[in-house]
Design an enzyme around this catalytic site. Structure first.
Site, PDB file in Angstrom:
ATOM      1  N   TRP A 100     -49.715 -32.202  10.560  1.00 10.50           N
ATOM      2  CA  TRP A 100     -48.477 -32.402  11.332  1.00 10.50           C
ATOM      3  C   TRP A 100     -48.668 -32.026  12.786  1.00 10.50           C
ATOM      4  CZ3 TRP A 100     -45.949 -35.686   8.854  1.00 10.50           C
ATOM      5  CH2 TRP A 100     -45.925 -35.664   7.450  1.00 10.50           C
ATOM      6  N   ASP A 167     -43.199 -25.770  15.829  1.00  8.41           N
ATOM      7  CA  ASP A 167     -42.696 -26.456  14.637  1.00  8.41           C
ATOM      8  C   ASP A 167     -42.689 -25.426  13.498  1.00  8.41           C
ATOM      9  OD1 ASP A 167     -42.276 -27.920  12.358  1.00  8.41           O
ATOM     10  OD2 ASP A 167     -43.825 -29.430  12.751  1.00  8.41           O
ATOM     11  N   LYS A 191     -37.052 -28.328   3.838  1.00 12.33           N
ATOM     12  CA  LYS A 191     -38.007 -27.402   3.225  1.00 12.33           C
ATOM     13  C   LYS A 191     -37.345 -26.082   2.873  1.00 12.33           C
ATOM     14  CE  LYS A 191     -41.593 -29.942   5.378  1.00 12.33           C
ATOM     15  NZ  LYS A 191     -42.135 -30.531   4.151  1.00 12.33           N
TER      16      LYS A 191
HETATM   17  N1  PMP Z   1     -43.683 -30.679  10.443  1.00 11.63           N
HETATM   18  C1  PMP Z   1     -44.103 -30.061   9.336  1.00 11.63           C
HETATM   19  C2  PMP Z   1     -44.680 -28.671   9.447  1.00 11.63           C
HETATM   20  C3  PMP Z   1     -44.002 -30.693   8.090  1.00 11.63           C
HETATM   21  O1  PMP Z   1     -44.420 -30.064   6.979  1.00 11.63           O
HETATM   22  C4  PMP Z   1     -43.487 -32.003   8.008  1.00 11.63           C
HETATM   23  C5  PMP Z   1     -43.406 -32.684   6.671  1.00 11.63           C
HETATM   24  N2  PMP Z   1     -42.191 -33.002   6.215  1.00 11.63           N
HETATM   25  C6  PMP Z   1     -43.075 -32.629   9.199  1.00 11.63           C
HETATM   26  C7  PMP Z   1     -43.184 -31.944  10.386  1.00 11.63           C
HETATM   27  C8  PMP Z   1     -42.569 -34.041   9.211  1.00 11.63           C
HETATM   28  O2  PMP Z   1     -41.233 -34.101   8.883  1.00 11.63           O
HETATM   29  P1  PMP Z   1     -40.489 -35.492   8.623  1.00 11.63           P
HETATM   30  O3  PMP Z   1     -41.002 -36.040   7.350  1.00 11.63           O
HETATM   31  O4  PMP Z   1     -39.055 -35.090   8.560  1.00 11.63           O
HETATM   32  O5  PMP Z   1     -40.796 -36.374   9.812  1.00 11.63           O
END
Ligand code: PMP
Length: 355
Positions: A100, A167, A191
């Site tokens: 990510w 993040d 999450k």
């Molecule tokens: N950042 C992290 C740390 C993640 O684990 C994720 C996975 N869901 C995301 C961003 C991406 O999120 P999304 O699927 O809502 O775009």
């Protein structure tokens, strides 16, 4: 109900689910369902207000921070960050600590220059990069505090004058930290907070005040903050469920939550370290307390283990499709008893194949 170790959408506390179910039928004597509640109603403004106060309270932040709700998940934040803050000739620093983090980085070139401040890609992201090179002129430093797929977590954050954007998607509200170190933090709800459909951004007012280019209101942090996240129809239900969870977190206290999270991770890693079948993936000093990733020494048995887990009412332990293996996500809603049940299942499986 099964014990759900999925990485997201993830388990939520039972009392949050019960209150959410009740509100779906009727929201607090309004005579209507929360699903039909107008986003510009006084009731929803009260929900936003309480969520703001609880978020700042739990994180130990004051009113110099804004609390903003977005849709579009993590991916939209990855794009909006350079879009709002990075002008064409400027440089942003990124720590490449996993899938990510790299995804966030991949958006930068559309807006300005990318500087990789550290990367653990060559060791397949088994640890978080510790030796960092952060140019003093960088507009901001972006990092991922917990790497959901590789099961690694930051325990020390860089000391730098460069504003840090983090993040926190797969760990927000899991531990105490000095959150005032960060100019902006963000987390997808699905999450450790609520259902998919909302993303929580907590940002210093001063930091988001100026955008480097003209932007649509919906993509502009400062305008979204001024309009109380109500540029368009806000995701009322995901925000409401997140509020229910914020109430749960506030009443339990972050210190107690942190203590239980430490214990859950300690128990599971200790079991894995003493087993002959299971092997932890992350380096010990980077091991995530949220996402415990492991493999088995006899790869042909992976499907058998997943099926056995399901037969024991345990679900969501398959690793990410890019890494394989297994991953148990130990978010706040997972109890110590749940982790004991997981360990018992893993131990029984190991004993059975050794018979
Ligand atoms: N950042 C992290 C740390 C993640 O684990 C994720 C996975 N869901 C995301 C961003 C991406 O999120 P999304 O699927 O809502 O775009």
């Amino acid at each position: 109900m099964k014990i759900n170790f999925n990485s997201g959408p993830a388990a939520l506390p039972r009392e949050v689910l019960e209150a959410a179910a009740e509100a779906v039928l009727e929201y607090e004597h309004t005579g209507i369902s929360i699903l039909s509640l107008a986003h510009r109603s006084p009731e929803f403004e009260a929900i936003l207000d309480e969520a703001r106060h609880l978020t700042l309270d739990i994180l130990g932040l004051d009113n110099s921070y804004e609390v903003i709700w977005f849709q579009g998940g993590g991916r939209l934040q990855f794009e909006m960050i350079p879009m709002n803050f990075l002008a064409a000739q400027e440089t942003a620093a990124y720590i490449d600590s996993g899938h990510w983090a790299a995804d966030a980085m991949s958006n930068v070139a559309r807006y300005g220059n990318l500087h990789i401040a550290g990367s653990s890609a060559v060791i397949r992201y088994r640890s978080v990069p510790r030796i960092l090179d952060i140019p003093a002129t960088a507009k901001y430093l972006h990092l991922t505090s917990n790497n959901t797929i590789y099961g690694t977590q930051c325990f020390d954050f860089p000391n730098t004058e460069v504003p840090i954007i983090a993040d926190f998607s797969s760990e927000l509200f899991s531990r105490r930290l000095d959150y005032s170190k960060f100019s902006m933090i963000y987390a997808v709800a699905q999450k450790n907070l609520g259902p998919a459909g909302a993303t929580l951004v907590v940002a210093k007012k001063d930091f988001i005040k100026h955008t480097v280019r003209p932007l649509a209101d919906i993509l502009n942090y400062s305008v979204m903050a001024d309009k109380n996240s109500l540029v368009n129809t806000a995701p009322v239900f995901p925000i409401y469920v997140s509020l229910l969870n914020l109430r749960y977190i506030a009443s339990k206290g972050l210190a107690q939550i942190e203590l239980e999270n430490e214990e859950k991770a300690r128990m599971l890693y200790e079991f894995i370290d003493h087993s002959n079948l299971y092997q932890g993936i992350a380096d010990k000093d980077s091991r995530s307390k949220m996402n415990v990733c492991f493999t088995i020494a006899r790869p042909g048995l992976e499907q058998d283990l997943l099926a056995f887990a399901e037969s024991m009412n345990i679900t969501g332990i398959a690793g990410h499709r890019s890494t394989g293996g297994f991953r148990a996500s130990l978010y706040n809603a997972i109890t110590i008893d749940d982790v004991q049940a997981l360990i018992k299942m893993l131990a029984t499986f190991e004993a059975d194949i050794n018979k």
